[in-house]
Design an enzyme around this catalytic site. Structure first.
Site: not given
Length: 339
Positions: A221, A237, A331
């Site tokens: 950001e 893993h 948005k």
């Protein structure tokens, strides 16, 4: 944004004062779990709380980042709806879901629709100061929640830890601020290693996992450049195997490993072995250690360094760290689309 980061110690102190004055109708004996629902910078505060109380709180604390809540949310659940703006659509949706499920609700926000809905519906609201980017308001989104848990009797008092945190951060900003030259400034030295590379931040489950996520988010950001994170021991893993090809891409990876004194001994060993396995394959590996005595101070010491690194990266890339244009565009486009 530089000013907001510099003022984090004062923000934590102010957030502490807000937290001391919290008064809510919820009682600990009436709840058997806590769900904190929020996104982005607001969610990080809840996630930090989850890790902080992991070995202290006797009831589950879950972080939800979605439009809906899990099926187990019921009348014995405390749902904390966290949205700095008060208008995050996922959080507003989850709030309505919590209400429909009969949950006990507390909102933490600066205002917006969340505060309007909660007050209208008779739920408690923790109001925090406005005027910041959500990611720059971590003290406000985290410390009042921590104090809420103290007030409810879910954890022991943290006053001394908050006092130490303010002191540690006040000392660190004198080391990290722009006026301090590179040779004496860890934040600047680390930034130069990450510049024009792909930062990969590694944390450890139960201690630095959320801090690694915070570093990733701040770099994305603030500097407007990509970064990724993963957590030990899970990455041992799967991800560790993906360090053989393609070599020209792997050579751009600059690893940051976050260490804390409470890291599980076996995970600390895993970190050391992993470092040996990937050295020479990636661009570099950087060990960063927390500073302070209390858990809270150590957590924020790592967070603070990451915040400064993200700002210095923005400077090197010649990007303004404050605006988040793509989020704003997203948005606006979402607002145009009605269900």
């Amino acid at each position: 944004m530089f000013e907001s980061v510099y003022n984090l110690p004062e923000q934590i102190q102010k957030a502490y004062e807000i937290g001391k004055n919290i008064s809510v109708n919820v009682k600990a004996e009436d709840i058997d779990k806590v769900v904190i629902t929020g996104l982005g910078g607001s969610a990080i505060g809840g996630n930090l709380l989850r890790v902080f109380v992991l070995d202290k709180c006797k009831i589950p604390v879950i972080v939800n980042r979605d439009y809906v809540l899990p099926a187990y949310v019921d009348s014995k659940t405390l749902v904390i709806a966290s949205s700095y703006s008060g208008n995050t659509e996922e959080t507003l949706s989850a709030y309505q879901d919590a209400k429909a499920k009969g949950a006990k609700i507390i909102a933490i926000t600066t205002g917006g629709k969340l505060k309007e809905f909660a007050e209208k519906d008779g739920f408690d609201v923790i109001t925090i100061p406005s005027g910041l980017q959500p990611r720059a308001a971590l003290g406000y989104s985290f410390i009042p929640l921590l104090m809420l848990f103290v007030k409810l009797g879910l954890i022991e008092p943290v006053d001394d830890q908050i006092e130490e945190t303010v002191k540690v951060l006040s000392d660190l900003r004198e080391r990290y601020k722009p006026e301090v030259p590179e040779e004496k400034n860890l934040a600047k030295r680390l930034t130069l290693k990450l510049w024009n590379k792909l930062p990969i931040i590694y944390g450890i489950s139960g201690t630095t996992e959320v801090i690694a996520e915070r570093w990733k988010g701040q770099i994305c950001e603030n500097s407007k450049s990509p970064a990724y994170f993963n957590v030990f021991s899970e990455l041992n893993h799967n991800e560790i195997v993906g360090t053989e090809s393609p070599k020209h891409i792997l050579g751009l990876f600059e690893i940051v490993m976050l260490h804390d004194t409470e890291d599980h001994k076996r995970n600390a060993i895993r970190m050391d072995i992993t470092k040996d396995l990937i050295k020479g394959v990636v661009s570099g590996v950087n060990d960063i250690y927390s500073i302070g005595n209390s858990r809270l101070a150590r957590m924020f010491s790592l967070i603070y360094l990451g915040d400064y690194v993200s700002l210095y990266l923005a400077t090197l890339y010649q990007n303004d760290p404050t605006p988040v244009k793509k989020i704003d565009i997203l948005k606006n486009k979402l607002a145009e689309i009605k269900d």
